[in-house]
Design a protein around this motif. Sequence first.
Motif, PDB file in Angstrom:
ATOM      1  N   VAL A  72       0.835  -1.202   0.000  1.00 15.22           N
ATOM      2  CA  VAL A  72       0.000   0.000   0.000  1.00 15.22           C
ATOM      3  C   VAL A  72       0.869   1.250   0.000  1.00 15.22           C
ATOM      4  CG1 VAL A  72      -1.765   1.260   1.289  1.00 15.22           C
ATOM      5  CG2 VAL A  72      -1.888  -1.222   1.116  1.00 15.22           C
ATOM      6  N   ILE A  73       2.001   1.204   0.697  1.00 13.38           N
ATOM      7  CA  ILE A  73       3.010   2.268   0.619  1.00 13.38           C
ATOM      8  C   ILE A  73       4.353   1.617   0.335  1.00 13.38           C
ATOM      9  CG2 ILE A  73       1.745   3.745   2.235  1.00 13.38           C
ATOM     10  CD1 ILE A  73       3.908   3.041   4.339  1.00 13.38           C
ATOM     11  N   ASP A  74       5.284   2.410  -0.156  1.00 13.41           N
ATOM     12  CA  ASP A  74       6.631   1.893  -0.409  1.00 13.41           C
ATOM     13  C   ASP A  74       7.324   1.607   0.922  1.00 13.41           C
ATOM     14  OD1 ASP A  74       6.375   2.079  -3.153  1.00 13.41           O
ATOM     15  OD2 ASP A  74       7.127   4.140  -3.216  1.00 13.41           O
ATOM     16  N   LEU A  75       7.861   0.399   1.033  1.00 10.92           N
ATOM     17  CA  LEU A  75       8.546  -0.007   2.253  1.00 10.92           C
ATOM     18  C   LEU A  75       9.998  -0.344   1.963  1.00 10.92           C
ATOM     19  CD1 LEU A  75       5.898  -2.462   3.767  1.00 10.92           C
ATOM     20  CD2 LEU A  75       6.438  -0.164   4.601  1.00 10.92           C
ATOM     21  N   PRO A  76      10.895   0.041   2.861  1.00 11.93           N
ATOM     22  CA  PRO A  76      12.285  -0.401   2.720  1.00 11.93           C
ATOM     23  C   PRO A  76      12.397  -1.875   3.108  1.00 11.93           C
ATOM     24  CG  PRO A  76      12.016   0.776   4.785  1.00 11.93           C
ATOM     25  CD  PRO A  76      10.695   0.869   4.066  1.00 11.93           C
ATOM     26  N   GLU A  77      13.521  -2.499   2.750  1.00 11.35           N
ATOM     27  CA  GLU A  77      13.723  -3.889   3.141  1.00 11.35           C
ATOM     28  C   GLU A  77      13.758  -4.027   4.653  1.00 11.35           C
ATOM     29  OE1 GLU A  77      16.990  -5.874   1.337  1.00 11.35           O
ATOM     30  OE2 GLU A  77      16.356  -5.406  -0.714  1.00 11.35           O
ATOM     31  N   ARG A  78      14.303  -3.042   5.329  1.00 12.73           N
ATOM     32  CA  ARG A  78      14.327  -3.056   6.791  1.00 12.73           C
ATOM     33  C   ARG A  78      13.648  -1.801   7.306  1.00 12.73           C
ATOM     34  NH1 ARG A  78      15.987  -6.021  10.614  1.00 12.73           N
ATOM     35  NH2 ARG A  78      16.316  -5.186  12.717  1.00 12.73           N
ATOM     36  N   ILE A  79      12.725  -1.986   8.224  1.00 11.87           N
ATOM     37  CA  ILE A  79      11.974  -0.870   8.789  1.00 11.87           C
ATOM     38  C   ILE A  79      12.666  -0.461  10.084  1.00 11.87           C
ATOM     39  CG2 ILE A  79       9.716  -0.105   9.627  1.00 11.87           C
ATOM     40  CD1 ILE A  79       8.490  -2.331   7.848  1.00 11.87           C
ATOM     41  N   GLY A  80      13.653   0.403   9.945  1.00 16.44           N
ATOM     42  CA  GLY A  80      14.404   0.879  11.101  1.00 16.44           C
ATOM     43  C   GLY A  80      13.682   2.019  11.802  1.00 16.44           C
ATOM     44  N   GLU A  81      14.133   2.330  13.003  1.00 12.38           N
ATOM     45  CA  GLU A  81      13.496   3.397  13.773  1.00 12.38           C
ATOM     46  C   GLU A  81      13.633   4.747  13.091  1.00 12.38           C
ATOM     47  OE1 GLU A  81      11.436   3.215  16.410  1.00 12.38           O
ATOM     48  OE2 GLU A  81      11.576   1.088  15.941  1.00 12.38           O
ATOM     49  N   VAL A  83      13.116   5.390   9.992  1.00 11.53           N
ATOM     50  CA  VAL A  83      12.079   5.567   8.959  1.00 11.53           C
ATOM     51  C   VAL A  83      10.678   5.256   9.474  1.00 11.53           C
ATOM     52  CG1 VAL A  83      13.689   5.101   7.085  1.00 11.53           C
ATOM     53  CG2 VAL A  83      12.365   3.213   8.056  1.00 11.53           C
ATOM     54  N   ARG A  84      10.596   4.585  10.610  1.00 11.42           N
ATOM     55  CA  ARG A  84       9.293   4.149  11.117  1.00 11.42           C
ATOM     56  C   ARG A  84       8.299   5.297  11.306  1.00 11.42           C
ATOM     57  NH1 ARG A  84       7.459  -0.442  14.055  1.00 11.42           N
ATOM     58  NH2 ARG A  84       5.633   0.066  15.323  1.00 11.42           N
ATOM     59  N   PRO A  85       8.663   6.428  11.937  1.00 14.70           N
ATOM     60  CA  PRO A  85       7.674   7.484  12.144  1.00 14.70           C
ATOM     61  C   PRO A  85       7.064   8.001  10.842  1.00 14.70           C
ATOM     62  CG  PRO A  85       9.570   7.850  13.555  1.00 14.70           C
ATOM     63  CD  PRO A  85       9.942   6.744  12.607  1.00 14.70           C
ATOM     64  N   ALA A  86       7.878   8.156   9.811  1.00 10.73           N
ATOM     65  CA  ALA A  86       7.349   8.655   8.534  1.00 10.73           C
ATOM     66  C   ALA A  86       6.417   7.634   7.890  1.00 10.73           C
ATOM     67  CB  ALA A  86       8.501   8.993   7.585  1.00 10.73           C
ATOM     68  N   LEU A  87       6.736   6.351   8.005  1.00 12.76           N
ATOM     69  CA  LEU A  87       5.875   5.314   7.443  1.00 12.76           C
ATOM     70  C   LEU A  87       4.545   5.254   8.194  1.00 12.76           C
ATOM     71  CD1 LEU A  87       8.505   2.456   6.959  1.00 12.76           C
ATOM     72  CD2 LEU A  87       7.580   3.984   5.204  1.00 12.76           C
ATOM     73  N   PHE A 213       7.781  -6.944  18.272  1.00 15.85           N
ATOM     74  CA  PHE A 213       8.901  -7.878  18.483  1.00 15.85           C
ATOM     75  C   PHE A 213       8.887  -9.107  17.583  1.00 15.85           C
ATOM     76  CE2 PHE A 213       5.650  -9.113  21.628  1.00 15.85           C
ATOM     77  CZ  PHE A 213       5.533 -10.481  21.395  1.00 15.85           C
ATOM     78  N   THR A 214       7.752  -9.463  16.988  1.00 21.54           N
ATOM     79  CA  THR A 214       7.708 -10.651  16.128  1.00 21.54           C
ATOM     80  C   THR A 214       8.250 -10.406  14.729  1.00 21.54           C
ATOM     81  OG1 THR A 214       5.445 -10.136  15.449  1.00 21.54           O
ATOM     82  CG2 THR A 214       5.715 -11.647  17.331  1.00 21.54           C
ATOM     83  N   MET A 215       8.415  -9.151  14.343  1.00 19.65           N
ATOM     84  CA  MET A 215       8.707  -8.818  12.949  1.00 19.65           C
ATOM     85  C   MET A 215      10.210  -8.677  12.713  1.00 19.65           C
ATOM     86  SD  MET A 215       5.855  -8.846  11.421  1.00 19.65           S
ATOM     87  CE  MET A 215       4.465  -9.551  12.329  1.00 19.65           C
ATOM     88  N   SER A 216      10.778  -9.633  11.992  1.00 16.68           N
ATOM     89  CA  SER A 216      12.236  -9.704  11.833  1.00 16.68           C
ATOM     90  C   SER A 216      12.797  -8.634  10.904  1.00 16.68           C
ATOM     91  CB  SER A 216      12.644 -11.088  11.318  1.00 16.68           C
ATOM     92  OG  SER A 216      12.089 -11.343  10.046  1.00 16.68           O
ATOM     93  N   ASP A 217      11.935  -7.888  10.217  1.00 18.42           N
ATOM     94  CA  ASP A 217      12.429  -6.821   9.340  1.00 18.42           C
ATOM     95  C   ASP A 217      12.371  -5.457  10.028  1.00 18.42           C
ATOM     96  OD1 ASP A 217       9.675  -6.513   9.322  1.00 18.42           O
ATOM     97  OD2 ASP A 217       9.507  -6.272   7.145  1.00 18.42           O
ATOM     98  N   THR A 218      12.206  -5.439  11.356  1.00 18.70           N
ATOM     99  CA  THR A 218      12.164  -4.180  12.097  1.00 18.70           C
ATOM    100  C   THR A 218      13.209  -4.180  13.201  1.00 18.70           C
ATOM    101  OG1 THR A 218      10.626  -4.836  13.850  1.00 18.70           O
ATOM    102  CG2 THR A 218       9.652  -4.181  11.742  1.00 18.70           C
ATOM    103  N   ASP A 219      13.511  -2.989  13.702  1.00 19.99           N
ATOM    104  CA  ASP A 219      14.449  -2.875  14.818  1.00 19.99           C
ATOM    105  C   ASP A 219      13.850  -3.411  16.110  1.00 19.99           C
ATOM    106  OD1 ASP A 219      16.288  -1.748  13.150  1.00 19.99           O
ATOM    107  OD2 ASP A 219      16.082   0.303  13.903  1.00 19.99           O
ATOM    108  N   ALA A 220      12.540  -3.601  16.136  1.00 18.20           N
ATOM    109  CA  ALA A 220      11.871  -4.121  17.336  1.00 18.20           C
ATOM    110  C   ALA A 220      12.045  -5.630  17.501  1.00 18.20           C
ATOM    111  CB  ALA A 220      10.381  -3.794  17.272  1.00 18.20           C
ATOM    112  N   PHE A 221      12.533  -6.312  16.485  1.00 15.76           N
ATOM    113  CA  PHE A 221      12.554  -7.774  16.485  1.00 15.76           C
ATOM    114  C   PHE A 221      13.319  -8.334  17.671  1.00 15.76           C
ATOM    115  CE2 PHE A 221      14.671 -11.760  14.975  1.00 15.76           C
ATOM    116  CZ  PHE A 221      13.528 -12.551  15.011  1.00 15.76           C
TER     117      PHE A 221
END
Length: 244
Positions: A72-81, A83-87, A213-221
């Motif tokens: 639905v929106i363009d996402l980077p391969e890794r959703i780091g902190e 870029v997270r607020p803008a997404l 925490f479940t999402m391996s493509d984020t810094d929360a993983f």
Amino acid sequence: MPTKTLRIPTPDGQADAFAAFPERGERHPGVLMYADAFGIRPVLRDMASELAGHGYYVLVPNFLYRNGPTPVIDLPERIGEEVRPALIAQLMPMIEAHTTERVLSDADAYLRFLATQPEVGAGPVAVTGYCIGGLLATHTAAAHPGQVAALAAFHAPVGAAGPDALAAITAQAHFGHAESDLTPHALDELNRALDAAKLDYTSEVYPGTVHGFTMSDTDAFDSAGLRRHWDRLLPLLDRTLRHG
């Protein structure tokens, strides 16, 4: 693991979706999996495929389909902190427009579609979800008590479903919370609401975790949190969909 890209007819159009299921030809119990706010992407496809490997047909709809197909929106391969607020700022108006009325209308369509798939067996289904998807799963279980036998929600604002929705749930449920999402007082309030609704549930904070925490493509993983998630989810599905 066989997979499909599908389109689910709804009253408002068609929702694109991803499905994964075992290679064996027989029918399997159905699981409706709701993604987090970032939607269907490789990590969700991997999680659906892993769950399918345990003998389930897993359907992951794009619940923001009214705003366009996945992504639905363009996402980077890794959703780091960084870029997270803008997404989230891009996604929040879409999420806010996804009213409870829309959630329930879509849930009807998703479950009806799931039941008609040739790889899905007759019988009850499970719903699971992550972040906002956990709230959607909770609403779905509440609206379909005769069909949904298991509910699992992870790092999700399940209390936002409200007492009436919680009271309508007959599924066995597990709620896995991020440590950063709930204070002890808030957890106690939620568990009292679940008790008042007479749910058959477990509700626990996963130690050392933050939201997502479940999402391996984020810094929360958090790998331990993800393992605990599987350790809770798989037995729940086994006892409700296979031995219930």
